[in-house]
Design an enzyme around this catalytic site. Structure first.
Site, PDB file in Angstrom:
ATOM      1  N   ASP A 176       0.795  -1.012  -0.017  1.00 22.47           N
ATOM      2  CA  ASP A 176       0.047  -0.007   0.079  1.00 22.47           C
ATOM      3  C   ASP A 176       0.792   1.234   0.109  1.00 22.47           C
ATOM      4  O   ASP A 176       1.928   1.218   0.363  1.00 22.47           O
ATOM      5  CB  ASP A 176      -0.979  -0.033   1.162  1.00 22.47           C
ATOM      6  CG  ASP A 176      -2.202   0.612   0.583  1.00 22.47           C
ATOM      7  OD1 ASP A 176      -3.289   0.044   0.801  1.00 22.47           O
ATOM      8  OD2 ASP A 176      -2.352   1.912   0.680  1.00 22.47           O
ATOM      9  N   ASP A 213       4.767   2.552  -6.092  1.00 23.38           N
ATOM     10  CA  ASP A 213       4.018   2.974  -7.129  1.00 23.38           C
ATOM     11  C   ASP A 213       3.970   1.863  -8.119  1.00 23.38           C
ATOM     12  O   ASP A 213       4.917   1.748  -8.919  1.00 23.38           O
ATOM     13  CB  ASP A 213       4.755   4.313  -7.850  1.00 23.38           C
ATOM     14  CG  ASP A 213       3.886   4.932  -8.810  1.00 23.38           C
ATOM     15  OD1 ASP A 213       2.938   4.369  -9.384  1.00 23.38           O
ATOM     16  OD2 ASP A 213       4.158   5.867  -9.317  1.00 23.38           O
ATOM     17  N   TYR A 254     -13.316   5.281 -16.970  1.00 23.91           N
ATOM     18  CA  TYR A 254     -13.246   4.148 -15.948  1.00 23.91           C
ATOM     19  C   TYR A 254     -13.475   2.879 -16.554  1.00 23.91           C
ATOM     20  O   TYR A 254     -12.740   1.914 -16.512  1.00 23.91           O
ATOM     21  CB  TYR A 254     -14.067   4.568 -14.810  1.00 23.91           C
ATOM     22  CG  TYR A 254     -14.381   3.362 -13.779  1.00 23.91           C
ATOM     23  CD1 TYR A 254     -13.335   3.067 -12.984  1.00 23.91           C
ATOM     24  CD2 TYR A 254     -15.357   2.535 -13.875  1.00 23.91           C
ATOM     25  CE1 TYR A 254     -13.367   2.060 -12.194  1.00 23.91           C
ATOM     26  CE2 TYR A 254     -15.752   1.253 -13.073  1.00 23.91           C
ATOM     27  CZ  TYR A 254     -14.331   1.222 -12.177  1.00 23.91           C
ATOM     28  OH  TYR A 254     -14.593   0.047 -11.232  1.00 23.91           O
ATOM     29  N   LYS A 283     -11.223  -0.428 -17.228  1.00 26.18           N
ATOM     30  CA  LYS A 283     -11.346  -1.783 -16.600  1.00 26.18           C
ATOM     31  C   LYS A 283     -11.778  -2.857 -17.965  1.00 26.18           C
ATOM     32  O   LYS A 283     -11.281  -3.965 -17.384  1.00 26.18           O
ATOM     33  CB  LYS A 283     -12.618  -1.657 -15.729  1.00 26.18           C
ATOM     34  CG  LYS A 283     -12.330  -1.069 -14.230  1.00 26.18           C
ATOM     35  CD  LYS A 283     -11.336  -1.881 -13.657  1.00 26.18           C
ATOM     36  CE  LYS A 283     -11.367  -1.183 -12.054  1.00 26.18           C
ATOM     37  NZ  LYS A 283     -10.651  -2.125 -11.354  1.00 26.18           N
ATOM     38  N   THR A 300     -18.911   0.037   1.562  1.00 28.58           N
ATOM     39  CA  THR A 300     -17.801   0.488   2.418  1.00 28.58           C
ATOM     40  C   THR A 300     -18.296   1.829   2.916  1.00 28.58           C
ATOM     41  O   THR A 300     -19.277   2.170   2.422  1.00 28.58           O
ATOM     42  CB  THR A 300     -16.621   0.947   1.398  1.00 28.58           C
ATOM     43  OG1 THR A 300     -17.023   1.562   0.224  1.00 28.58           O
ATOM     44  CG2 THR A 300     -16.170  -0.414   0.444  1.00 28.58           C
TER      45      THR A 300
END
Length: 240
Positions: free
Chosen positions: A40, A66, A158, A162, A193
């Site tokens: 992370d 990264d 987006y 994907k 979430t």
């Protein structure tokens, strides 16, 4: 996930491990005896997540990488070999989301979505495959999206990024069939979430999918129970 050939705990690399989905994946894998290499960007939440896993000393935190950079992905794969001598699985949860109408969908938006979603997947998988191929086994799991199959209005960049992830998974799966490595993708519905609930107040959340449900699917694809599955695009949408 346990390597039944060598009777040793398996090793899996989980990206975005301090996020909602990455935490859920790490928890399920650790509970099943897998050593987790957790990636992370920020160290503190990553260390806190690992501290809560079973046998926290077994796992490794790799903050600050990264994944849009090939050298950082190579470092992550090399760390698995240096620490454990092997890498059995990868679950890539890192990505980005942005919505924009046509007039606002400029080149910068497309470049950002393709870097966060497609380029990170390609870089990470290439690095992982290089160290997994000599053992002739292993599983890589990407995170796609239902929007990659049919794009809603406002999600051109987006959804296109994907969709690129799904085509990459299919191509890698075909190319790697002779090697014993498997490559699959999960297609989550709307994640339940705190961030999504805050962003969509008043939304009907009854059909949203819990991170733990997606994590269970990822763990299955890493396991020997899924040894015959490669190139799959698996929807995980709960009742959505």
């Amino acid at each position: 996930m346990v390597d039944m050939d060598e009777r040793m705990p398996a090793v899996a690399l989980v990206t975005g491990a301090a996020g909602n989905l990455g935490r859920a994946v790490s928890a399920i894998l650790a509970a099943r005896g897998t050593a987790v290499i957790a990636l992370d960007r920020v160290a503190a939440p990553l260390e806190a997540m690992l501290a809560g896993l079973p046998e926290p000393g077994r796992h490794v935190a790799l903050p600050g990488l990264d994944l849009g950079e090939t050298a950082d992905c190579d470092r992550a794969a090399a760390e698995a070999i240096a620490r454990f001598g092997r890498l059995d699985g990868v679950v890539h949860t890192v990505g980005g989301f942005d919505a924009a109408p046509i007039e606002a969908g400029d080149a910068a938006l497309f470049e950002r979505m393709f870097r966060l979603n497609l380029l990170t997947t390609a870089n990470l998988f290439r690095a992982a495959i290089a160290v997994m191929r000599p053992r002739g086994r292993g599983s890589l799991v990407a995170t796609g999206a239902m929007a990659a199959l049919r794009a809603p209005a406002g999600l051109a960049a987006y959804s296109a990024s994907k969709a690129g992830v799904l085509r990459l998974v299919e191509a890698y799966a075909e190319e790697l069939k002779p090697t014993g490595l498997r490559v699959n993708a999960l297609l989550p519905g709307t994640l339940d979430t705190p961030q999504n609930r805050a962003a969509m107040p008043g939304a009907d959340t009854s059909g949203w999918v819990a991170p733990s449900q997606i994590a269970e699917a990822a763990a299955f694809l890493l396991s020997d129970a899924a040894s015959g599955i490669t190139g799959a695009l698996l929807p995980v949408t709960a009742r959505g």
